[in-house]
Design a protein around this motif. Structure first.
Motif, PDB file in Angstrom:
ATOM      1  N   ASN A 180      33.872 -38.676  -0.924  1.00 32.42           N
ATOM      2  CA  ASN A 180      33.540 -37.550  -1.918  1.00 32.42           C
ATOM      3  C   ASN A 180      32.603 -37.383  -0.233  1.00 32.42           C
ATOM      4  OD1 ASN A 180      35.604 -36.769  -3.529  1.00 32.42           O
ATOM      5  ND2 ASN A 180      34.396 -37.443  -5.159  1.00 32.42           N
ATOM      6  N   ASP A 181      31.584 -37.887   0.164  1.00 30.85           N
ATOM      7  CA  ASP A 181      30.441 -37.539   0.764  1.00 30.85           C
ATOM      8  C   ASP A 181      30.796 -37.244   2.455  1.00 30.85           C
ATOM      9  OD1 ASP A 181      28.038 -37.227   0.143  1.00 30.85           O
ATOM     10  OD2 ASP A 181      28.904 -38.135  -1.582  1.00 30.85           O
ATOM     11  N   VAL A 182      32.102 -38.237   2.398  1.00 38.15           N
ATOM     12  CA  VAL A 182      32.682 -39.240   4.060  1.00 38.15           C
ATOM     13  C   VAL A 182      33.701 -37.916   4.211  1.00 38.15           C
ATOM     14  CG1 VAL A 182      33.644 -41.088   5.005  1.00 38.15           C
ATOM     15  CG2 VAL A 182      31.845 -41.492   3.671  1.00 38.15           C
ATOM     16  N   LEU A 183      34.156 -37.601   3.033  1.00 35.97           N
ATOM     17  CA  LEU A 183      35.376 -36.548   4.048  1.00 35.97           C
ATOM     18  C   LEU A 183      34.833 -35.663   4.163  1.00 35.97           C
ATOM     19  CD1 LEU A 183      37.415 -36.840   0.129  1.00 35.97           C
ATOM     20  CD2 LEU A 183      38.365 -37.640   2.557  1.00 35.97           C
ATOM     21  N   ARG A 184      33.654 -34.721   3.830  1.00 32.50           N
ATOM     22  CA  ARG A 184      33.014 -33.194   3.910  1.00 32.50           C
ATOM     23  C   ARG A 184      33.299 -34.022   5.801  1.00 32.50           C
ATOM     24  NH1 ARG A 184      31.002 -30.146  -0.538  1.00 32.50           N
ATOM     25  NH2 ARG A 184      32.323 -30.620  -2.067  1.00 32.50           N
ATOM     26  N   PRO A 185      33.181 -32.562   6.244  1.00 32.05           N
ATOM     27  CA  PRO A 185      32.700 -32.658   7.963  1.00 32.05           C
ATOM     28  C   PRO A 185      30.893 -32.919   7.945  1.00 32.05           C
ATOM     29  CG  PRO A 185      34.820 -31.021   7.547  1.00 32.05           C
ATOM     30  CD  PRO A 185      33.888 -31.803   6.600  1.00 32.05           C
ATOM     31  N   GLY A 186      29.961 -33.525   8.928  1.00 33.92           N
ATOM     32  CA  GLY A 186      29.030 -33.226   9.141  1.00 33.92           C
ATOM     33  C   GLY A 186      28.277 -34.075   8.299  1.00 33.92           C
ATOM     34  N   CYS A 187      29.340 -34.882   7.343  1.00 35.34           N
ATOM     35  CA  CYS A 187      28.487 -35.826   6.249  1.00 35.34           C
ATOM     36  C   CYS A 187      27.038 -36.883   7.271  1.00 35.34           C
ATOM     37  CB  CYS A 187      29.128 -36.830   5.759  1.00 35.34           C
ATOM     38  SG  CYS A 187      28.830 -38.242   5.007  1.00 35.34           S
ATOM     39  N   ASP A 188      25.699 -36.938   5.897  1.00 36.53           N
ATOM     40  CA  ASP A 188      24.874 -38.042   6.188  1.00 36.53           C
ATOM     41  C   ASP A 188      25.056 -38.698   5.977  1.00 36.53           C
ATOM     42  OD1 ASP A 188      22.379 -38.708   7.217  1.00 36.53           O
ATOM     43  OD2 ASP A 188      21.305 -37.044   6.225  1.00 36.53           O
ATOM     44  N   GLY A 238      45.804 -38.411  10.623  1.00 37.04           N
ATOM     45  CA  GLY A 238      44.493 -37.765  10.811  1.00 37.04           C
ATOM     46  C   GLY A 238      43.326 -38.029  10.160  1.00 37.04           C
ATOM     47  N   SER A 239      43.353 -39.241   9.745  1.00 33.79           N
ATOM     48  CA  SER A 239      42.031 -39.459   9.091  1.00 33.79           C
ATOM     49  C   SER A 239      41.507 -40.823  10.218  1.00 33.79           C
ATOM     50  CB  SER A 239      42.673 -40.857   7.861  1.00 33.79           C
ATOM     51  OG  SER A 239      43.220 -41.691   7.781  1.00 33.79           O
ATOM     52  N   ALA A 240      41.567 -40.930  11.248  1.00 33.82           N
ATOM     53  CA  ALA A 240      40.542 -41.689  11.918  1.00 33.82           C
ATOM     54  C   ALA A 240      39.171 -41.587  12.073  1.00 33.82           C
ATOM     55  CB  ALA A 240      41.448 -42.011  13.035  1.00 33.82           C
ATOM     56  N   ARG A 241      39.264 -40.053  11.606  1.00 39.11           N
ATOM     57  CA  ARG A 241      37.499 -39.881  12.251  1.00 39.11           C
ATOM     58  C   ARG A 241      36.893 -40.149  11.314  1.00 39.11           C
ATOM     59  NH1 ARG A 241      35.982 -36.511   8.530  1.00 39.11           N
ATOM     60  NH2 ARG A 241      37.061 -34.670   6.913  1.00 39.11           N
ATOM     61  N   LEU A 242      37.359 -40.647   9.632  1.00 47.72           N
ATOM     62  CA  LEU A 242      36.611 -41.071   8.330  1.00 47.72           C
ATOM     63  C   LEU A 242      36.231 -42.337   8.565  1.00 47.72           C
ATOM     64  CD1 LEU A 242      38.368 -39.426   5.851  1.00 47.72           C
ATOM     65  CD2 LEU A 242      36.972 -38.863   7.229  1.00 47.72           C
ATOM     66  N   LEU A 243      37.301 -43.476   9.587  1.00 44.01           N
ATOM     67  CA  LEU A 243      36.932 -44.511   9.749  1.00 44.01           C
ATOM     68  C   LEU A 243      35.369 -45.305  10.729  1.00 44.01           C
ATOM     69  CD1 LEU A 243      38.606 -47.232   9.384  1.00 44.01           C
ATOM     70  CD2 LEU A 243      39.077 -47.533  11.896  1.00 44.01           C
ATOM     71  N   PRO A 244      34.582 -44.574  11.272  1.00 45.58           N
ATOM     72  CA  PRO A 244      33.549 -44.832  11.449  1.00 45.58           C
ATOM     73  C   PRO A 244      32.207 -45.369  10.494  1.00 45.58           C
ATOM     74  CG  PRO A 244      34.107 -43.705  13.057  1.00 45.58           C
ATOM     75  CD  PRO A 244      35.146 -43.624  12.265  1.00 45.58           C
ATOM     76  N   ALA A 245      32.159 -44.335   9.696  1.00 44.71           N
ATOM     77  CA  ALA A 245      31.400 -43.660   7.895  1.00 44.71           C
ATOM     78  C   ALA A 245      31.704 -44.844   7.093  1.00 44.71           C
ATOM     79  CB  ALA A 245      31.865 -42.001   7.871  1.00 44.71           C
ATOM     80  N   ILE A 246      33.022 -44.868   6.791  1.00 45.87           N
ATOM     81  CA  ILE A 246      34.250 -46.048   6.215  1.00 45.87           C
ATOM     82  C   ILE A 246      33.092 -46.898   6.365  1.00 45.87           C
ATOM     83  CG2 ILE A 246      36.230 -46.677   5.119  1.00 45.87           C
ATOM     84  CD1 ILE A 246      36.880 -44.740   4.980  1.00 45.87           C
ATOM     85  N   LEU A 247      33.562 -47.969   7.594  1.00 53.65           N
ATOM     86  CA  LEU A 247      33.077 -49.153   8.086  1.00 53.65           C
ATOM     87  C   LEU A 247      31.561 -49.202   8.070  1.00 53.65           C
ATOM     88  CD1 LEU A 247      35.267 -49.802  11.024  1.00 53.65           C
ATOM     89  CD2 LEU A 247      36.106 -50.585   8.875  1.00 53.65           C
ATOM     90  N   ARG A 248      30.533 -48.219   8.211  1.00 52.17           N
ATOM     91  CA  ARG A 248      29.255 -48.272   8.066  1.00 52.17           C
ATOM     92  C   ARG A 248      28.563 -48.219   6.458  1.00 52.17           C
ATOM     93  NH1 ARG A 248      24.627 -44.338  10.564  1.00 52.17           N
ATOM     94  NH2 ARG A 248      23.099 -44.963   8.916  1.00 52.17           N
ATOM     95  N   MET A 249      30.044 -48.028   5.865  1.00 51.55           N
ATOM     96  CA  MET A 249      29.417 -47.674   4.341  1.00 51.55           C
ATOM     97  C   MET A 249      30.226 -49.683   4.006  1.00 51.55           C
ATOM     98  SD  MET A 249      27.596 -45.345   2.299  1.00 51.55           S
ATOM     99  CE  MET A 249      28.844 -45.228   0.828  1.00 51.55           C
ATOM    100  N   LYS A 250      31.269 -49.671   4.241  1.00 50.88           N
ATOM    101  CA  LYS A 250      31.495 -51.283   4.177  1.00 50.88           C
ATOM    102  C   LYS A 250      30.527 -51.725   3.998  1.00 50.88           C
ATOM    103  CE  LYS A 250      35.540 -54.187   5.243  1.00 50.88           C
ATOM    104  NZ  LYS A 250      34.714 -55.358   5.744  1.00 50.88           N
ATOM    105  N   LEU A 306      37.739 -53.307  -1.444  1.00 51.17           N
ATOM    106  CA  LEU A 306      39.713 -52.518  -1.024  1.00 51.17           C
ATOM    107  C   LEU A 306      39.659 -52.398  -0.244  1.00 51.17           C
ATOM    108  CD1 LEU A 306      38.804 -49.906  -4.363  1.00 51.17           C
ATOM    109  CD2 LEU A 306      39.951 -52.617  -4.100  1.00 51.17           C
ATOM    110  N   PHE A 307      38.958 -52.163   1.150  1.00 53.14           N
ATOM    111  CA  PHE A 307      39.104 -52.101   2.314  1.00 53.14           C
ATOM    112  C   PHE A 307      40.367 -53.089   2.484  1.00 53.14           C
ATOM    113  CE2 PHE A 307      38.498 -52.102   6.601  1.00 53.14           C
ATOM    114  CZ  PHE A 307      38.590 -50.588   7.538  1.00 53.14           C
ATOM    115  N   SER A 308      40.035 -54.000   2.228  1.00 50.88           N
ATOM    116  CA  SER A 308      40.776 -55.744   3.121  1.00 50.88           C
ATOM    117  C   SER A 308      41.726 -56.240   2.453  1.00 50.88           C
ATOM    118  CB  SER A 308      39.735 -56.922   3.382  1.00 50.88           C
ATOM    119  OG  SER A 308      38.459 -56.749   3.316  1.00 50.88           O
ATOM    120  N   ALA A 309      41.729 -55.336   1.075  1.00 51.43           N
ATOM    121  CA  ALA A 309      43.062 -55.219   0.341  1.00 51.43           C
ATOM    122  C   ALA A 309      44.620 -54.727   1.102  1.00 51.43           C
ATOM    123  CB  ALA A 309      43.458 -55.217  -1.121  1.00 51.43           C
TER     124      ALA A 309
END
Length: 266
Positions: A95-103, A139-151, A168-171
């Motif tokens: 939910n944090d990652v979905l928000r613009p400007g997530c720290d 339109g979800s490509a902007r989330l990928l850097p944060a998702i990969l870092r969290m992974k 789940l990322f790799s499934a």
């Protein structure tokens, strides 16, 4: 790697809508079932030898839809630690990652503190990587850097003793929209079933089926059908979600956890 097999007598789940069970089948009390309930049911059945008798197995689910990782830390961590359950699942941060400007650094610190305090109780702690939304959501490509870092962060935590990670990322199955509800953010019943199987596998249980495998092929939807589905999604789900973000509201505001106490589960 799965953790060594261990029989559990108590389980507490922390998180947001993912763990609350949003969009799974409804229970008689009006709550969603969800993958965590499915895991609890399987672990309770193990102790009963497949029967419905009371085995002493206890389960609490503190997850509430819409919660950010800071809220999970502030509202759910202390009660979970006090329960002293043998097994804990912890999912949060998307939910944090979905928000613009997530720290993302702050998210990692909060998640890491939660994981460390839960593990300090002696519990086995199960963590999750996010699915990859870019393979199914435009339109979800902007989330990928944060998702990969969290992974990477979650997988590093999972290398420590007493932790397990459900990746789940790799499934590839989660690329299929049939594993998702109409809102495209929450799992369908089939999706919840597969996550539950992933958790049980991570806990050293023999696989009942290949939860990562793609679904059987289906006829592709026609262009008109896709446009109608997109229009329904925009009006019924994306619009209200944007409205809540603009007004600082959450779908979980004022909502209690569905199982706030560690009680017997049959």
């Amino acid at each position: 790697m799965p953790t060594p097999y261990r029989s559990y007598v108590s389980y507490v789940a922390l998180g947001d809508s993912f763990t609350e069970g949003m969009c799974d089948d409804l229970l008689p009390d009006g709550h969603y079932r969800g993958w965590a309930d499915r895991v609890a049911s399987a672990l309770a059945a193990e102790r009963a030898g497949g029967e419905s008798a009371d085995t002493g197995f206890r389960y609490a689910n503190l997850a509430v839809r819409g919660k950010l990782i800071g809220q999970i830390h502030d509202e759910q961590l202390a009660p979970a630690v006090a329960m002293g359950a043998e097994l804990v699942t912890l999912a949060g941060g998307f939910n944090d990652v979905l928000r613009p400007g997530c720290d993302i650094g702050a998210v990692e610190r909060q998640l890491g503190r939660c994981a460390a305090e839960l593990r300090a109780t002696g519990a086995t702690v199960v963590l999750f990587t996010s699915t990859d939304p870019t393979r199914r959501l435009a339109g979800s490509a902007r989330l990928l850097p944060a998702i990969l870092r969290m992974k990477a962060f979650v997988q590093e935590l999972g290398r420590q003793d007493g932790f397990a990670v459900v990746d789940l990322f790799s499934a590839p199955c989660f690329d299929d929209r049939r594993l998702w509800a109409e809102d495209r953010l929450h799992l369908s019943p089939e999706g919840h079933c597969r996550v539950a199987e992933g958790v049980l596998e991570a806990l050293g249980r023999p696989a009942a089926f290949d939860w990562r495998a793609p679904l059987p092929a289906a006829a592709p939807a026609g262009r008109a059908e896709r446009l109608r589905a997109d229009a329904r999604w925009l009006g019924a789900h994306l619009g209200p979600w944007i409205g809540r973000r603009l007004t600082g509201r959450s779908s979980g505001d004022g909502r209690p956890a569905k199982r706030p106490e560690l009680l017997p589960y049959r």
